[in-house]
Design a protein around this motif. Structure first.
Motif, PDB file in Angstrom:
ATOM      1  N   TYR A 204      15.346   3.628   7.246  1.00  0.00           N
ATOM      2  CA  TYR A 204      14.337   4.386   6.076  1.00  0.00           C
ATOM      3  C   TYR A 204      12.778   4.674   6.108  1.00  0.00           C
ATOM      4  N   PHE A 205      12.644   3.198   5.985  1.00  0.00           N
ATOM      5  CA  PHE A 205      11.347   3.259   6.706  1.00  0.00           C
ATOM      6  C   PHE A 205      10.343   3.873   7.640  1.00  0.00           C
ATOM      7  N   SER A 206      11.066   3.894   9.015  1.00  0.00           N
ATOM      8  CA  SER A 206      10.932   3.938  10.923  1.00  0.00           C
ATOM      9  C   SER A 206      11.393   5.695  10.210  1.00  0.00           C
ATOM     10  N   LEU A 207      11.871   6.644   9.433  1.00  0.00           N
ATOM     11  CA  LEU A 207      11.885   7.416   9.159  1.00  0.00           C
ATOM     12  C   LEU A 207      11.051   8.197   8.111  1.00  0.00           C
ATOM     13  N   VAL A 208      10.896   7.617   6.731  1.00  0.00           N
ATOM     14  CA  VAL A 208       9.244   8.505   6.198  1.00  0.00           C
ATOM     15  C   VAL A 208       8.413   7.766   6.500  1.00  0.00           C
TER      16      VAL A 208
ATOM     17  N   LYS B 296       8.243  -6.162   4.050  1.00  0.00           N
ATOM     18  CA  LYS B 296       8.551  -6.153   2.835  1.00  0.00           C
ATOM     19  C   LYS B 296       6.502  -6.220   2.795  1.00  0.00           C
ATOM     20  N   THR B 297       6.077  -7.046   3.680  1.00  0.00           N
ATOM     21  CA  THR B 297       4.528  -6.694   3.689  1.00  0.00           C
ATOM     22  C   THR B 297       3.628  -5.724   4.484  1.00  0.00           C
ATOM     23  N   ARG B 298       5.134  -5.153   4.879  1.00  0.00           N
ATOM     24  CA  ARG B 298       4.331  -4.365   6.232  1.00  0.00           C
ATOM     25  C   ARG B 298       3.938  -2.806   5.376  1.00  0.00           C
ATOM     26  N   VAL B 299       5.498  -3.306   4.312  1.00  0.00           N
ATOM     27  CA  VAL B 299       6.116  -1.657   3.416  1.00  0.00           C
ATOM     28  C   VAL B 299       4.994  -1.514   3.029  1.00  0.00           C
TER      29      VAL B 299
END
Length: 486
Positions: free
Chosen positions: A159-163, A241-244
């Motif tokens: 989801y992170f890659s898509l959003v 999580k640090t990336r998000v």
């Protein structure tokens, strides 16, 4: 459980076929994981009958993430092509030319293919979560929690890659823009194709929820360096999580998470779980893909790898389709020749090509998804943005001096908060070159995608206000999901 007959159109792959492909690595040991034995397809009726089949389905989520249109290749190709660090040489639409010259449209193959690959991985994760919930006694409770946690981690990564590609950046308006359809249940028919987009903030909230829950139930470590590098454990969830949080501008939370796996003083290392720390930069890309610096990587073997036009090493090195831009970070004079990272290049026809991935065909280089150096840079940036310039500089120096022990940052580059942040962003361009970060670093900071050119090809700058600052929604999904544009 119902027999799996059809897959929802979000991935355009039948679930019956998916289940056959998922059973590619049915054992936990290295030999079985890297050299899977072929397995016949099974139906949904008995997919969760045995521990071996369950493990095959879990490994299958990793296999889906490893798709050539996802982290097996094209994620890196298209993410790097959008930025300014590489020059296209072939105008080949099958190897990201439309991304490089900023002309991707709703009908582009990659726009559809990446979306399908991402949602395919998400649905595979949802199937595992539901299957283990519905069949709680097939494996013991601890292992069931671990498998569900792995599924949640991979769903969050997807989801992170898509959003970050298909939706407006979080920092533009605190995530109030339309994001993605949040598909959180296992789909075995097309009945639930219609689903509105949740907001960017809602997608981020789900990603963090999945990662928090994954962290709680993932193991501290596995039995081998290979599995510690290729399967999610507690520190993997923390690192992501640090990336998000960095992407969301929540710098205090970046610091909170980073402190879990970064010691208080140099030499920085994780003190719980896998003992992550910086390693020799040459070795981690050439001879030791499973060192403790590698938090999560995509493994490649002769029986299970990505080749051809979906292979990032093939496109950016072996086939010479993108050379390093002399006007990009490669031409930065402050990046000294004494830096070991300068060795990741070869010269041909008067230009340089990136050689971080330098194995010959069949291209068995592992592709890094998360490295410890990124976590240190995430922490450094968050510390700088919250006013702790001393800690920020310590972390920054750890990354730079690992590759160039004699280098000293000019005082003017680190003396003020603004200067230090800019220096960290530049260090990210050097350290993470060719690892799929540059275009997202520009977008999360609301910076233009810079213009770039060679003697024969050029691409315009793209401002944050322009529609093509992010990827368009794919036509195939718009047609099948009538609520997507509401």
């Amino acid at each position: 459980m119902k027999k799996f007959i059809k897959h929802t159109s979000i991935s355009r792959i039948s679930t019956a076929m998916c289940l056959g492909l998922l059973l590619v690595a049915s054992g936990c040991d290295e030999d079985k994981y890297l050299n899977p034995k072929p397995a016949t397809s099974i139906s949904g009726a008995n997919a969760f009958d045995t521990p071996e089949r369950v493990l095959g389905l879990v490994n299958g989520i990793y296999k889906a993430v490893k798709s050539g249109n996802f982290y097996g290749g094209n994620y890196y190709t298209y993410s790097e092509a959008r930025g300014e660090e590489f020059i296209n040489r072939t105008s080949n639409t099958f190897t990201a030319y439309e991304a490089w010259n900023q002309t991707l449209n709703s009908g582009s193959n990659f726009v559809a293919g990446f979306w399908a690959a991402g949602y395919g991985a998400i649905n595979n994760a949802n199937i595992v979560i539901k299957g283990l919930t519905d069949n709680p006694t097939v494996v013991n409770a601890t292992l069931s929690k671990q498998y569900i946690a792995e599924a949640k981690f991979l769903r969050a990564l997807s989801y992170f890659s898509l959003v970050t590609l298909y939706a407006r950046p979080y920092n533009e308006n605190k995530g109030t823009s339309p994001g993605l359809p949040l598909r959180l249940q296992a789909e075995t028919t097309t009945a639930n194709n219609g689903l509105k987009r949740s907001s960017v903030a809602e997608v981020y909230a789900q990603i963090i929820k999945d990662l928090d829950e994954a962290e709680a139930d993932l193991p501290n470590s596995y039995s081998s360096n290979l599995l510690n590098t290729t399967r999610a454990h507690k520190n993997t969830a923390i690192a992501l999580k640090t990336r998000v949080y960095l992407n969301a501008g929540n710098y205090a939370k970046v610091i909170d998470e980073a402190k879990k796996i970064v010691s208080n003083a140099a030499p920085f290392a994780a003190t719980t779980g896998v003992n992550h720390k910086l390693q020799n930069i040459i070795e981690i890309f050439t001879t030791n893909y499973t060192s403790t610096e590698s938090i999560l990587s995509v493994p490649m073997t002769e029986l299970d790898n990505v080749t051809g036009q979906s292979s990032f090493p093939y496109v950016f090195n072996a086939n010479s389709e993108y050379n390093l831009n002399p006007n990009g970070i490669w031409g930065d004079t402050e990046w000294k020749s004494t830096d070991l990272r300068r060795t990741f290049a070869r010269t041909a026809s008067g230009v340089q090509f990136l050689t971080k991935y330098n194995k010959p065909s069949p291209f068995l280089d592992y592709l890094p998804i998360i490295r410890y150096s990124e976590v240190l840079l995430n922490y450094a940036e968050a510390a700088a943005r919250t006013g702790d310039l001393t800690k920020s500089l310590e972390l920054l120096k750890a990354v730079r001096n690992r590759s160039d022990a004699s280098y000293v940052f000019p005082t003017s580059n680190v003396a003020t908060q603004t200067a230090l942040i800019n220096t960290i962003l530049k260090e990210r361009r050097i350290e993470l070159l060719g690892e799929g970060f540059r275009s997202n670093d520009l977008v999360r900071n609301l910076l233009p995608l810079p213009a770039k050119a060679s003697s024969s090809l050029s691409a315009p700058a793209v401002e944050p206000s322009q529609a093509n600052y992010v990827f368009p929604l794919p036509n195939v999904e718009i047609v099948s999901n009538k609520l997507l544009l509401e």
